[in-house]
Scaffold this motif. Structure first.
Motif, PDB file in Angstrom:
ATOM      1  N   ARG A 197       0.838  -1.201   0.000  1.00 38.31           N
ATOM      2  CA  ARG A 197       0.000   0.000   0.000  1.00 38.31           C
ATOM      3  C   ARG A 197       0.874   1.253   0.000  1.00 38.31           C
ATOM      4  NH1 ARG A 197      -2.997  -0.927   4.553  1.00 38.31           N
ATOM      5  NH2 ARG A 197      -4.227  -2.428   3.363  1.00 38.31           N
ATOM      6  N   LYS A 203      -3.376   2.670  -4.738  1.00 35.11           N
ATOM      7  CA  LYS A 203      -4.251   1.554  -4.387  1.00 35.11           C
ATOM      8  C   LYS A 203      -5.345   2.032  -3.433  1.00 35.11           C
ATOM      9  CE  LYS A 203      -2.615  -2.406  -3.038  1.00 35.11           C
ATOM     10  NZ  LYS A 203      -3.105  -3.421  -3.996  1.00 35.11           N
ATOM     11  N   ASN A 207      -7.911  -3.079  -1.271  1.00 32.06           N
ATOM     12  CA  ASN A 207      -7.583  -3.799  -2.502  1.00 32.06           C
ATOM     13  C   ASN A 207      -6.400  -4.731  -2.266  1.00 32.06           C
ATOM     14  OD1 ASN A 207      -9.601  -2.403  -3.745  1.00 32.06           O
ATOM     15  ND2 ASN A 207      -8.331  -1.534  -5.361  1.00 32.06           N
ATOM     16  N   THR A 210      -1.528  -7.329  -6.119  1.00 29.19           N
ATOM     17  CA  THR A 210      -1.708  -7.914  -7.449  1.00 29.19           C
ATOM     18  C   THR A 210      -0.387  -8.449  -7.993  1.00 29.19           C
ATOM     19  OG1 THR A 210      -1.260  -5.881  -8.687  1.00 29.19           O
ATOM     20  CG2 THR A 210      -3.527  -6.221  -7.895  1.00 29.19           C
ATOM     21  N   GLU A 213       1.877  -5.711  -9.402  1.00 31.96           N
ATOM     22  CA  GLU A 213       2.609  -4.970  -8.370  1.00 31.96           C
ATOM     23  C   GLU A 213       3.828  -5.750  -7.895  1.00 31.96           C
ATOM     24  OE1 GLU A 213      -1.286  -2.607  -6.524  1.00 31.96           O
ATOM     25  OE2 GLU A 213      -0.564  -4.472  -5.617  1.00 31.96           O
TER      26      GLU A 213
END
Length: 396
Positions: A197, A203, A207, A210, A213
């Motif tokens: 984060r 972001k 969430n 991913t 990322e």
């Protein structure tokens, strides 16, 4: 007289106070690169942070030009285009991920297992060891200066760092993970969720982490591994006392039309980023590795491999894709022994036209090795995290 003395003393005291305050602020504005469980807001050495929080490469080669902007030429030639622009937080997050064995299926291997900083970001093995101690087909190439490369793996089958790192991550014989398991694992570790984060501030809260990322963070760290401050570099920038007589002789041999080393290992990156068939022998008992023939579907590239950079070559033994040569001296001797001398009799390889019979003397071969060692520079070596968000120990 007493009043003047007081004024002078006060002025001196004021100057000293300002100087000390300036020194204090300078020290406290320079954050160390190593921070535990908190992402660094400073760019690593060799980069400068811009107003968009992007780390932009800074080096002396930027003052030079390069023919066709491909980064090959003589002493004062610009480098190829670099992959930069990552945030310091993304780079630092990638550093944690790079050393964390949590990325492997069984939690025992990390990227650093095959790309150990202490071994030139290689692993010191003829060919790497993968999942469950399986012996892999090829040696692990160095990661120094990968930000300048266009193709990855020995056979060039990946076009980006993001594509390359997925290979070992999800290979059954290497880190043996799966995209689903990797995401589930990292999203279950609150420390990583918070760090992602921080590294990706756009972001939305809640969430999940991913795959993109993860790939971006590891690529960001690998792109920060810059080696451009060697003895050779100081010589190239004009400080000619940086090399001794033997090293200068070796450089002249390296660049000569007789040895022709620089035709493929072209300064300043010491690779032309092309693929070449040089007829390197495989380990005893193994069949010829087809190399770039497979991904490029080109029979003329049978036995071809990417020309590696020679930066930090002193620290990345053994050499070649097969790890067949233990020393630099053995390696340069291979090139001196004649065109195609190690090609199996049942193979008809198209040997690169730069490979021939230079017939260098023993003295000249020794000087070549002297020069190759001037390409060593690990002054921007990143620190290995003392602790990891996963709670595991760094794998190296």
């Amino acid at each position: 007289m007493g009043r003047k003395s007081v004024i002078i003393k006060s002025s001196i005291s004021g100057i000293l106070f300002v100087a000390l305050l300036s020194l204090f602020l300078t020290k406290n504005n320079s954050e160390p690169y190593e921070r535990i469980q908190q992402l660094n807001s400073n760019c690593p050495p060799g980069f400068k942070r811009n107003q968009n929080n992007e780390c932009i490469a800074q080096n002396l080669y930027m003052q030079y030009n390069s023919p066709n902007n491909i980064g090959v030429g003589g002493l004062k030639t610009a480098l190829p285009e670099i992959r930069d622009g990552f945030s310091p937080q993304q780079i630092d997050l990638g550093r944690y991920l790079f050393f964390d064995p949590i990325l492997s299926g069984n939690g025992t291997m990390a990227c650093a297992s095959c790309h150990n900083p202490a071994k030139g970001f290689s692993d010191g093995m003829p060919t790497s060891i993968g999942n469950n101690n399986q012996k892999l087909q090829r040696s692990a190439p160095t990661l120094w200066n990968v930000a300048y490369l266009r193709k990855f793996f020995w056979d060039g089958r990946a076009n980006s760092l993001e594509a390359q790192l997925q290979g070992p991550l999800f290979s059954e014989v290497e880190m043996n993970n799966s995209p689903e398991n990797l995401l589930n694992t990292l999203n279950s570790i609150e420390a990583y969720v918070e760090l992602f984060r921080e590294a990706f501030p756009k972001k939305k809260n809640g969430n999940p982490i991913t795959l993109d990322e993860i790939y971006t963070a590891i690529s960001a760290f690998e792109s920060s591994l810059i080696s451009l401050n060697s003895k050779y570099d100081r010589y190239a920038h004009g400080y000619h006392k940086a090399l001794n007589q033997n090293e200068v002789e070796g450089m002249n041999i390296f660049r000569s039309f007789v040895a022709r080393c620089a035709e493929c290992h072209t300064p300043p990156l010491f690779t032309n980023q092309q693929f070449a068939v040089i007829g390197t022998p495989e380990a005893e008992g193994l069949r010829l590795d087809p190399g770039a023939q497979i991904p490029f579907n080109d029979t003329t590239l049978r036995g071809a491999f990417k020309v590696p950079s020679l930066r930090n070559i002193e620290n990345t033994a053994p050499y070649m894709h097969s790890g067949n040569f233990k020393t630099l001296r053995e390696t340069v001797q291979f090139y001196n022994d004649g065109r195609g001398h190690a090609v199996p009799k049942n193979e008809d390889l198209i040997i690169h036209w730069h490979i021939w019979e230079p017939n260098l003397t023993e003295y000249e071969l020794d000087r070549l090795v002297d020069f190759l060692k001037t390409l060593t520079d690990e002054s921007f070596m990143p620190s290995i995290p003392e602790t990891l968000p996963s709670g595991l120990k760094p794998a190296i």
